[in-house]
Design an enzyme around this catalytic site. Structure first.
Site, PDB file in Angstrom:
ATOM      1  N   ARG A   1       0.818  -1.221   0.000  1.00  0.00           N
ATOM      2  CA  ARG A   1       0.000   0.000   0.000  1.00  0.00           C
ATOM      3  C   ARG A   1       0.850   1.269   0.000  1.00  0.00           C
ATOM      4  NH1 ARG A   1      -5.753  -1.176   3.075  1.00  0.00           N
ATOM      5  NH2 ARG A   1      -6.351  -2.812   1.612  1.00  0.00           N
TER       6      ARG A   1
ATOM      7  N   ASN B   1      17.848 -13.899   9.555  1.00  0.00           N
ATOM      8  CA  ASN B   1      19.280 -13.821   9.285  1.00  0.00           C
ATOM      9  C   ASN B   1      19.666 -14.434   7.937  1.00  0.00           C
ATOM     10  OD1 ASN B   1      22.211 -14.714   9.547  1.00  0.00           O
ATOM     11  ND2 ASN B   1      21.978 -13.480  11.394  1.00  0.00           N
TER      12      ASN B   1
ATOM     13  N   ASP C   1      12.899 -14.955  16.311  1.00  0.00           N
ATOM     14  CA  ASP C   1      14.056 -15.136  17.187  1.00  0.00           C
ATOM     15  C   ASP C   1      14.579 -13.841  17.803  1.00  0.00           C
ATOM     16  OD1 ASP C   1      13.938 -17.809  16.489  1.00  0.00           O
ATOM     17  OD2 ASP C   1      15.408 -17.606  14.876  1.00  0.00           O
TER      18      ASP C   1
ATOM     19  N   ARG D   1       5.549 -31.653  39.610  1.00  0.00           N
ATOM     20  CA  ARG D   1       6.533 -32.044  38.605  1.00  0.00           C
ATOM     21  C   ARG D   1       7.473 -30.877  38.260  1.00  0.00           C
ATOM     22  NH1 ARG D   1       2.106 -34.985  34.669  1.00  0.00           N
ATOM     23  NH2 ARG D   1       2.220 -37.057  35.613  1.00  0.00           N
TER      24      ARG D   1
ATOM     25  N   GLU E   1      11.012 -20.735  37.078  1.00  0.00           N
ATOM     26  CA  GLU E   1      12.095 -20.778  38.068  1.00  0.00           C
ATOM     27  C   GLU E   1      13.474 -20.605  37.449  1.00  0.00           C
ATOM     28  OE1 GLU E   1       8.737 -21.594  40.241  1.00  0.00           O
ATOM     29  OE2 GLU E   1       9.307 -22.582  38.369  1.00  0.00           O
TER      30      GLU E   1
END
Length: 324
Positions: free
Chosen positions: A27, A105, A130, A165, A190
């Site tokens: 556009r 890249n 990325d 878990r 964590e």
């Protein structure tokens, strides 16, 4: 040579916001008197002459769509001189004077080589989840993918807590840890295991000592993808070295690439798409259009594809302090 016709293509891995970038280039180009041609399937499409005239109607209603209407591919043929020669011949036969390449890249490396070999105007847009292109604060698709990862981790945590878990969640990012580190902070994970933190210190041992010492029986660890040390590798180590813990792996894979782009990615794609047309009008060439400190910037290809985009090591400290 006066530029009259601009070709636009998407290359490499798809990223949310590529359609918004195609729309912006089309556009803005038409608004400024250029003819626009869409090139399908990346560099392969240029080699195989999959080229179509584009009007504003071709890009109507696509700003909210993930993927790319132009399709995309990783072209091994374009890596050869013979392939690039075919691409150039088709470019000339379609009267295309300049290329806008939306990709990461590898795609911009291809544009750099092509521009140097045939002295054609190539402008790149940073289309990769990325966030590893140098010279721009963010790449098109990164913000959407980050939010997708956080949504997935939020759901995984429900199961991790319920079953007590440790979950190793593997995310994309290639050789860059931007997705892993920032999604770990945003999701309250964590720990994050990332390339930028690869020191002599064993990242897994450090996490197990810090994250488990307060009797945490459920934990989330975000791991950057790696052919050697991905989530499966670390889960296997915990099985062997800490057999008392219940461990699971979730590899998010290609779901990270899909989905409707966020507002941030739509705006970034729109701004850089318009910036590409402005760069061509100014006589600029062989560069990537990015946004740094909220300003449009022109980054030479050689700089954009550098492998050392600065990573803020303070983010590692932030996660460490918040995960106690």
């Amino acid at each position: 040579m006066k530029i009259k016709t601009i070709g636009v293509l998407t290359s490499g891995g798809d990223a949310p916001g590529m359609n918004a970038a195609i729309r912006a280039v089309t556009r803005a180009g038409i608004s400024n008197g250029f003819k626009i041609k869409g090139i399908f399937r990346g560099y392969d499409g240029l080699i195989n002459n999959e080229i179509k005239d584009f009007t504003t109607e071709n890009v109507s209603g696509i700003i909210n769509r993930g993927g790319t209407i132009l399709r995309t591919a990783r072209s091994s043929e374009f890596e050869t001189p013979e392939g690039r020669k075919k691409a150039y011949e088709n470019m000339r036969s379609n009267n295309i004077d300049a290329l806008v390449v939306i990709g990461g890249n590898g795609s911009l490396t291809g544009a750099k080589i092509f521009a140097e070999e045939y002295d054609v105007c190539c402008i790149g847009l940073p289309g990769t989840i990325d966030n590893d292109l140098y010279g721009t604060d963010s790449t098109i698709g990164y913000d959407t993918t980050l939010n997708t990862i956080v949504e997935c981790v939020d759901r995984i945590r429900d199961t991790a807590v319920s079953h007590e878990r440790i979950f190793f969640v593997e995310v994309m990012g290639r050789d860059a840890g931007f997705l892993a580190q920032n999604s770990a902070i945003a999701s309250g994970a964590e720990a994050a295991i990332i390339p930028e933190d690869s020191t002599d210190v064993d990242q897994l041992a450090r996490f197990m000592e810090r994250g488990i010492r307060k009797s945490k029986r459920s934990c989330i660890v975000i791991v950057s993808e790696s052919p050697k040390c991905g989530a499966l590798y670390y889960a296997d180590r915990v099985h062997k070295e800490f057999p008392d813990y219940n461990v699971r792996v979730s590899i998010l894979g290609h779901l990270q690439r899909g989905g409707s782009p966020s507002a941030h990615d739509r705006i970034l794609a729109s701004r850089t798409g318009v910036g590409a047309i402005e760069a061509i009008m100014q006589g600029q060439r062989n560069l990537m259009v990015g946004v740094r400190n909220n300003e449009i910037v022109y980054v030479p290809f050689l700089d954009a594809i550098r492998s050392d985009k600065p990573f803020d090591k303070k983010l590692i400290t932030v996660l460490d302090e918040l995960s106690i």
